[in-house]
Design a protein around this motif. Sequence first.
Motif, short mmCIF file in Angstrom:
data_model
loop_
_atom_site.label_atom_id
_atom_site.label_comp_id
_atom_site.label_asym_id
_atom_site.label_seq_id
_atom_site.Cartn_x
_atom_site.Cartn_y
_atom_site.Cartn_z
N SER A 114 0.84 -1.20 0.00
CA SER A 114 0.00 0.00 0.00
C SER A 114 0.88 1.25 0.00
N PRO A 115 0.35 2.41 -0.39
CA PRO A 115 1.17 3.63 -0.37
C PRO A 115 1.77 3.90 1.02
N GLY A 147 2.30 1.64 3.47
CA GLY A 147 3.27 0.58 3.76
C GLY A 147 4.59 0.82 3.06
N ARG A 148 4.54 1.23 1.78
CA ARG A 148 5.78 1.53 1.04
C ARG A 148 6.51 2.71 1.66
N ALA A 149 5.78 3.74 2.07
CA ALA A 149 6.41 4.92 2.66
C ALA A 149 7.07 4.59 4.00
N LEU A 150 6.47 3.68 4.76
CA LEU A 150 7.00 3.35 6.09
C LEU A 150 8.12 2.31 6.08
N THR A 151 8.31 1.62 4.97
CA THR A 151 9.34 0.59 4.90
C THR A 151 10.70 1.18 5.23
N ILE A 175 7.60 10.91 3.55
CA ILE A 175 6.67 11.55 2.62
C ILE A 175 5.75 10.48 2.07
N LEU A 176 4.46 10.66 2.30
CA LEU A 176 3.44 9.74 1.81
C LEU A 176 2.86 10.31 0.53
N ARG A 177 3.08 9.58 -0.56
CA ARG A 177 2.49 9.96 -1.85
C ARG A 177 1.36 8.97 -2.15
N ALA A 178 0.16 9.46 -2.10
CA ALA A 178 -1.02 8.62 -2.29
C ALA A 178 -1.93 9.27 -3.35
N PRO A 179 -2.91 8.51 -3.84
CA PRO A 179 -3.81 9.08 -4.85
C PRO A 179 -4.48 10.38 -4.39
N GLY A 180 -4.70 10.53 -3.09
CA GLY A 180 -5.37 11.73 -2.57
C GLY A 180 -4.46 12.92 -2.37
N GLU A 239 1.63 13.96 1.74
CA GLU A 239 1.69 14.43 3.13
C GLU A 239 3.02 14.04 3.74
N THR A 240 3.50 14.85 4.68
CA THR A 240 4.68 14.51 5.46
C THR A 240 4.21 13.98 6.80
N LEU A 241 4.71 12.81 7.19
CA LEU A 241 4.31 12.17 8.44
C LEU A 241 5.53 11.97 9.34
N ALA A 242 5.34 12.08 10.64
CA ALA A 242 6.41 11.81 11.61
C ALA A 242 6.20 10.42 12.20
#
Length: 57
Positions: free
Chosen positions: A5-6, A8-12, A21-26, A29-32
């Motif tokens: 998932s977007p 899951g890939r960002a958190l790997t 940085i979460l790049r998703a269809p919506g 976003e930057t997440l901590a």
Amino acid sequence: MSWASPLGRALTGAAPDDEIILRAPGGTETLAVLEVRYEPISVEPFREPSNPIDRLR
């Protein structure tokens, strides 16, 4: 969560205190990352039926 998932890939490979940085269809976003935890999941092992015909009766 699926590793494909977007999110899951960002958190790997992320660790506590990382910003990802979460790049998703919506949108993007930057997440901590606050914490990383791995917990065992109880899974029954697969067992082949002793006689497959018995399942049909």
